[in-house]
Design a protein around this motif. Structure first.
Motif, PDB file in Angstrom:
ATOM      1  N   LEU A  49       1.043  -0.889   0.249  1.00  0.00           N
ATOM      2  CA  LEU A  49      -0.277  -0.440   0.238  1.00  0.00           C
ATOM      3  C   LEU A  49       1.058   1.243  -0.027  1.00  0.00           C
ATOM      4  O   LEU A  49       1.948   1.317   0.785  1.00  0.00           O
ATOM      5  N   VAL A  57      -6.383   7.798   4.185  1.00  0.00           N
ATOM      6  CA  VAL A  57      -6.630   6.240   3.984  1.00  0.00           C
ATOM      7  C   VAL A  57      -7.291   5.188   4.996  1.00  0.00           C
ATOM      8  O   VAL A  57      -6.807   5.198   6.296  1.00  0.00           O
ATOM      9  N   ARG A 228      -8.588   7.277   0.258  1.00  0.00           N
ATOM     10  CA  ARG A 228      -9.269   5.939  -0.779  1.00  0.00           C
ATOM     11  C   ARG A 228      -9.359   5.601   0.056  1.00  0.00           C
ATOM     12  O   ARG A 228      -9.098   5.532   1.062  1.00  0.00           O
ATOM     13  N   ALA A 230      -8.702   1.218   1.548  1.00  0.00           N
ATOM     14  CA  ALA A 230      -8.276   0.120   0.747  1.00  0.00           C
ATOM     15  C   ALA A 230      -8.601  -0.785   1.553  1.00  0.00           C
ATOM     16  O   ALA A 230      -9.118  -1.477   2.548  1.00  0.00           O
ATOM     17  N   ILE A 237      -5.425  -7.061   0.510  1.00  0.00           N
ATOM     18  CA  ILE A 237      -6.017  -5.970  -0.026  1.00  0.00           C
ATOM     19  C   ILE A 237      -6.557  -6.246  -1.229  1.00  0.00           C
ATOM     20  O   ILE A 237      -5.613  -6.631  -2.106  1.00  0.00           O
ATOM     21  N   VAL A 240      -7.841  -0.769  -3.881  1.00  0.00           N
ATOM     22  CA  VAL A 240      -8.089   0.367  -3.342  1.00  0.00           C
ATOM     23  C   VAL A 240      -8.156   1.458  -3.544  1.00  0.00           C
ATOM     24  O   VAL A 240      -8.068   1.197  -5.096  1.00  0.00           O
TER      25      VAL A 240
END
Length: 377
Positions: A49, A57, A228, A230, A237, A240
């Motif tokens: 990430l 996030v 954003r 995830a 993940i 995203v």
């Protein structure tokens, strides 16, 4: 008459607050192939990430998906089995927690009951050797930022749950960390306070420009505040993207089912189309042809009463009959559950004034919007 509703009170003016005037553009955070094992159990499977400077996030997923473990690895509270965490271009994998310059807010308030609010907020500064007068001033600035400057002399037990969590937020911000970590900080609060504090956290984060990672299992929270999101599942993940990307263009069946509400309807996929009840819809994502469950959003389901034989004939070719199971009033809209003759349950979202009664017969049709599908189990 002045309202006492806390939702109607604006945040205090903070234009001259040193925490804001001293803010920078944020710090980049990277997870690079993070693996975490507990004995023979692997809970993180190579998590990657990249969080941009100043970005908010959210790590979103069900309990046990690994989101909190990932955050704890970043904080240094857990040691990764493999991979690295990089903050501001520096690998922090071997750096102890107290040297990482991160602020963290937990689900539990974790305030010291014997210390006043101002001293709780200043605790991190005192641990860093900041003098009493300077620490008190900076703690006051942090409390002003979260709207509690006037309550510095109280003890935690004299505050509400929402106020205690604001103190915990002030304590995390007072040291001006490079990154703010939030581990389900709102889950212990009632619904109204949770929404208010959620929005305040986002406004404060935007003013500070601080890179923030927010762990939550609540999709509405993540959709409301994140740049954003995830979406995590079983230690990985899956996607995203922005709230719009995840909701409108889910890349996996898990994302489609977890983000928002969907009703599974049997259909058959052929290429980039799926046939369901004599209607063809576009499909998001790749996958093999064959029998699938079509995940239909409630706002894309249309319910129509069939009051005459002509109505029946007009809608029957492009719809299916169903019976109303329940209808729930949710303020600005209503959500209705129906059951088709073959036992499929669907939820439809419609205007609050369109009231349908239990047992009423309706016809169900779909709006022509792309849908996600998953293999039938």
């Amino acid at each position: 008459m002045t309202s006492t509703d806390p939702l109607l009170h604006p945040l205090p003016r903070t234009a001259d607050n040193p925490l804001i005037s001293g803010a920078d553009e944020g710090t980049r955070v990277e997870f690079r192939g993070i693996v975490k094992d507990y004995g023979t159990t692997r809970v993180l499977h190579g998590v990657d990430l990249d969080v941009a400077p100043g970005e908010f996030v959210s790590l979103l997923g069900p309990s046990g998906c690994g989101k909190t473990t990932a955050l704890r690895v970043l904080a240094g509270l857990e040691r990764a089995t493999a991979g690295s965490v990089v903050v501001g271009g520096r690998d922090l994998s071997a750096v102890p927690t107290n040297k990482r310059d991160l602020g963290m807010v937990f689900q539990s308030y974790s305030l010291f009951p014997h210390l006043r609010v101002r001293d709780n907020a200043a605790f991190g500064l005192r641990r860093r050797g900041v003098g009493g007068r300077d620490a008190a001033r900076r703690a006051g600035d942090a409390l002003d930022l979260v709207g509690l400057g006037h309550l510095g002399d109280r003890f935690p037990h004299q505050l509400s749950g929402g106020q205690q969590q604001r103190v915990a937020l002030a304590r995390a911000l007072v040291t001006q960390p490079r990154v703010l970590l939030l581990d389900e900080p709102l889950s212990a609060l009632d619904a109204k306070v949770r929404v208010q504090l959620r929005d305040e956290i986002r406004r404060i984060q935007l003013r500070l420009g601080m890179t923030t990672l927010f762990v939550t299992h609540d999709q509405e929270e993540a959709l409301a505040v994140s740049d954003r999101i995830a979406v995590m599942n079983a230690g990985r993940i899956e996607q995203v993207g922005s709230a719009e990307d995840l909701y409108l263009r889910p890349e996996t069946p898990h994302v489609a089912a977890f983000v928002g509400i969907s009703s599974p309807v049997p259909g058959r996929r052929h290429g980039d189309r799926v046939s369901v009840w004599n209607v063809e819809l576009r499909v998001t994502g790749d996958g093999p042809d064959g029998d699938v469950d079509v995940l239909v959003r409630p706002e894309n389901v249309r319910l129509q009463r069939a009051t005459t034989a002509n109505d029946e004939a007009a809608v029957g070719a492009r719809s299916v009959g169903a019976v109303v199971e329940e209808s729930t009033f949710l303020g600005s809209y209503r959500r209705t559950l129906v059951r088709t003759a073959d036992g499929v349950l669907l939820r439809a979202q419609h205007a609050a004034g369109e009231r349908l009664e239990y047992g009423e017969s309706v016809h169900v049709s779909f709006v022509d919007q792309p849908v996600a599908v998953r293999p039938q189990t």
